[in-house]
Design an enzyme around this catalytic site. Structure first.
Site, PDB file in Angstrom:
ATOM      1  N   ASP A  69      47.421  33.815  52.168  1.00  0.00           N
ATOM      2  CA  ASP A  69      46.177  33.622  51.426  1.00  0.00           C
ATOM      3  C   ASP A  69      45.617  32.239  51.772  1.00  0.00           C
ATOM      4  O   ASP A  69      46.264  31.222  51.521  1.00  0.00           O
ATOM      5  CB  ASP A  69      46.457  33.737  49.926  1.00  0.00           C
ATOM      6  CG  ASP A  69      45.221  33.476  49.097  1.00  0.00           C
ATOM      7  OD1 ASP A  69      44.224  34.164  49.308  1.00  0.00           O
ATOM      8  OD2 ASP A  69      45.251  32.560  48.251  1.00  0.00           O
ATOM      9  N   THR A 102      38.933  34.022  51.703  1.00  0.00           N
ATOM     10  CA  THR A 102      39.144  32.569  51.777  1.00  0.00           C
ATOM     11  C   THR A 102      39.564  32.131  53.180  1.00  0.00           C
ATOM     12  O   THR A 102      39.269  31.018  53.598  1.00  0.00           O
ATOM     13  CB  THR A 102      40.228  32.140  50.765  1.00  0.00           C
ATOM     14  OG1 THR A 102      41.367  32.979  50.941  1.00  0.00           O
ATOM     15  CG2 THR A 102      39.741  32.283  49.348  1.00  0.00           C
ATOM     16  N   THR A 103      40.266  33.010  53.910  1.00  0.00           N
ATOM     17  CA  THR A 103      40.670  32.673  55.286  1.00  0.00           C
ATOM     18  C   THR A 103      39.458  32.792  56.220  1.00  0.00           C
ATOM     19  O   THR A 103      39.188  31.897  57.020  1.00  0.00           O
ATOM     20  CB  THR A 103      41.787  33.628  55.763  1.00  0.00           C
ATOM     21  OG1 THR A 103      42.821  33.631  54.786  1.00  0.00           O
ATOM     22  CG2 THR A 103      42.355  33.194  57.092  1.00  0.00           C
ATOM     23  N   ASP A 400      43.345  38.855  44.305  1.00  0.00           N
ATOM     24  CA  ASP A 400      42.268  39.160  45.268  1.00  0.00           C
ATOM     25  C   ASP A 400      41.707  40.554  45.015  1.00  0.00           C
ATOM     26  O   ASP A 400      40.491  40.756  45.027  1.00  0.00           O
ATOM     27  CB  ASP A 400      42.801  39.075  46.709  1.00  0.00           C
ATOM     28  CG  ASP A 400      43.013  37.629  47.156  1.00  0.00           C
ATOM     29  OD1 ASP A 400      42.848  36.742  46.299  1.00  0.00           O
ATOM     30  OD2 ASP A 400      43.357  37.388  48.324  1.00  0.00           O
TER      31      ASP A 400
END
Length: 535
Positions: A69, A102-103, A400
């Site tokens: 994550d 987020t990545t 998520d």
């Protein structure tokens, strides 16, 4: 050091930048900043997609975290560089606003800066690059809206929501149970959602974990699970149609706020004190019984005497329950949190159809299940797993998935994943760049190339030839005019993401493009870095 002279010819210093400050100016400053941001993006690049690798992070006190994550990785990396910290903030804002992607947002920002470096070396002014990026990001967001796909769902037809949550979970360690976990996440969100207002309060979903069992044993409880047990081993383990008194006052005699001292110099005085305490305890238990309570949940502890009295009066009790859990229990059971025994009345009691204590494995670990509540708008996802790290990663993955389900309820639109949306936007931006007459067209083409870096990273992480795969898919998209074609990461045999059921939320993808562009513009506008020199 900069000198100036006053009207009498006396020199005075404007800026004193001798040994106390280190300073980098102009193109060198921009290159240094871009290099720092690229280094951070490179760390996350290998974690992108369903075949992305995990990172193992060890904290200073020895705790180990294994995750892919993006927000968690950057949060736990100790980044000293100020531009590196901006990338951490970028990932965090994507996490707070959307909860997923987020990545991808950091990888996109790194790619944009990489392309900007080439333009700066060619002599294009950073402001023109930033303006070109801004124009391109608006075009990309408009094109995302154009290729986005609206869908309808109902509490009876949750398949579109489940499929989108499965896409999110497929890149996590828990990918093998993605169907089960996606269904749990969607059902949990729908249980607490206000569909009329299209709003979801994720605070009403409690995620609890217990080491032991298998990941497949993870369950959704329509009620609250508390990591506590009955205060006395002989109290009943199951209570049906429970009426719950939720207390924040302790089961003990009152303590004066001022300093005090009790002198006991005879047996009679000691016995009188003991009798007074017993009367006090009896009154407290009697007030709970009179209100009609069949279970007491208390925020504070109580001593053995109070415990014995509660047992004797056949009033089961749970102690040391945290404040957040008390609030959730109050919401679920429709009860009121009572701060004083005098205020306890029957209408302030919470109601639950079943309260039971459940044991796990061969250990003496027990947890309290409060089910069939009057108001089932508070639910608990109870995770099982082989070790603590697995449970922590499952919690992050479920967070998520919950955020994705919430975003879909707020905005019922999806785009297709697997890099399909990025390739479609890249083609649209590239086509628009040809119609721009100014220097900005170079920046727009650079933006299109940066968007291509996301599907390239997906292909690379899946063990495919990145450039060959990307060019083949891009050519196919242009030929068929089909924006649903992406990278076949799982080797299914088709590039059509609609057939593979790979979806992402439109709102999340838009946010990625806008946030990445915003941070890149900020970094490009820095041309002077003044920092305290290291001694």
């Amino acid at each position: 050091m900069a000198l100036a002279f006053d009207e009498y010819g006396r020199p005075f210093i404007i800026i004193r930048d001798q040994e106390s400050k280190a300073r980098v100016r102009g193109l060198d400053a921009q290159k240094a900043n871009i290099m720092a941001a690229k280094a951070v993006a490179r760390v996350l690049r290998t974690s992108l997609g369903p075949n992305g690798m995990d990172k193992m992070l060890q904290s200073p006190d020895g705790d180990v975290t294994i995750t892919n994550d993006g927000a968690t990785i950057l949060e736990q990396m100790e980044i000293e560089n100020q531009i590196g910290k901006l990338m951490v903030e970028l990932s965090r804002s994507q996490d707070y606003e959307i909860g997923d992607g987020t990545t991808g947002v950091v990888v996109l920002a790194g790619a944009l800066l990489e392309q900007a470096e080439v333009l700066l070396e060619r002599g294009i002014h950073p402001i023109r690059v930033a303006e070109g990026y801004e124009m391109a990001s608006k075009l990309a967001v408009d094109h995302l809206t154009h290729i986005g796909h609206k869908f309808d769902f109902s509490p009876d037809n949750i398949e579109p929501l489940v499929q989108t949550c499965m896409t999110t979970l497929s890149s996590k360690i828990v990918g093998r149970c993605k169907r089960q976990l996606a269904e749990i996440a969607v059902k949990a969100v729908l249980a607490v959602a206000d569909l009329e207002r299209s709003d979801v309060n994720l605070d009403l979903i409690k995620v609890e974990g217990k080491v032991g069992g298998r990941l497949e044993d993870t369950e959704l409880v329509y009620g609250i699970v508390v990591d506590k047990d009955m205060s006395h081993p002989q109290m009943p383990k199951e209570i049906k149609n429970a009426k719950i008194a939720i207390l924040t006052c302790p089961f003990e005699p009152p303590k004066p706020k001022t300093k005090h001292k009790v002198d006991i110099d005879s047996v009679e005085k000691f016995e009188a004190l003991q009798a007074a305490e017993k009367t006090y305890f009896n009154d407290m238990v009697r007030q709970c019984k009179d209100a009609g309570a069949t279970l007491v949940i208390c925020q504070w502890g109580f001593d053995d005497e109070a415990n014995h009295l509660l047992m004797h009066e056949n009033l089961p009790a749970v102690r040391w329950v945290g404040g957040v859990e008390l609030e959730l229990i109050a919401i679920a059971t429709g009860g009121r949190i009572v701060p004083r025994f005098q205020e306890l009345t029957s209408d302030k009691l919470g109601k639950a159809g079943l309260v039971r204590e459940k044991g796990f494995g061969t250990t003496k670990d027990r947890m309290l299940y409060i089910e069939q509540c009057a108001n089932s708008r508070a639910v608990t996802i109870f995770i099982r797993g082989g070790n603590k790290m697995m449970i922590e990663e499952t919690k992050r993955s479920l967070h998520d998935a919950l955020c994705v389900a919430r975003n879909l309820i707020r905005d019922k639109a999806i785009v297709y994943g697997g890099g399909a949306a990025e390739i479609a936007c890249s083609l649209a931006v590239e086509a628009a760049a040809d119609k721009i007459s100014g220097v900005e067209q170079y920046a727009m083409r650079a933006f299109a190339d940066a968007l291509d870096m996301v599907p390239m990273a997906l292909a690379e992480n899946s063990g495919l030839q990145p450039i060959n795969t990307l060019t083949a898919v891009k050519a196919q998209q242009v030929k068929e005019q089909n924006p649903h074609l992406g990278i076949d990461c799982n080797d299914v045999g088709t590039n059509d993401m609609r057939e593979q059921n790979v979806f992402e939320t439109l709102i999340g993808k838009k946010q990625q493009v806008l946030l990445a562009t915003q941070v890149v513009k900020m970094i490009l506008k820095i041309d002077d870095v003044i920092s305290p020199s290291a001694f």
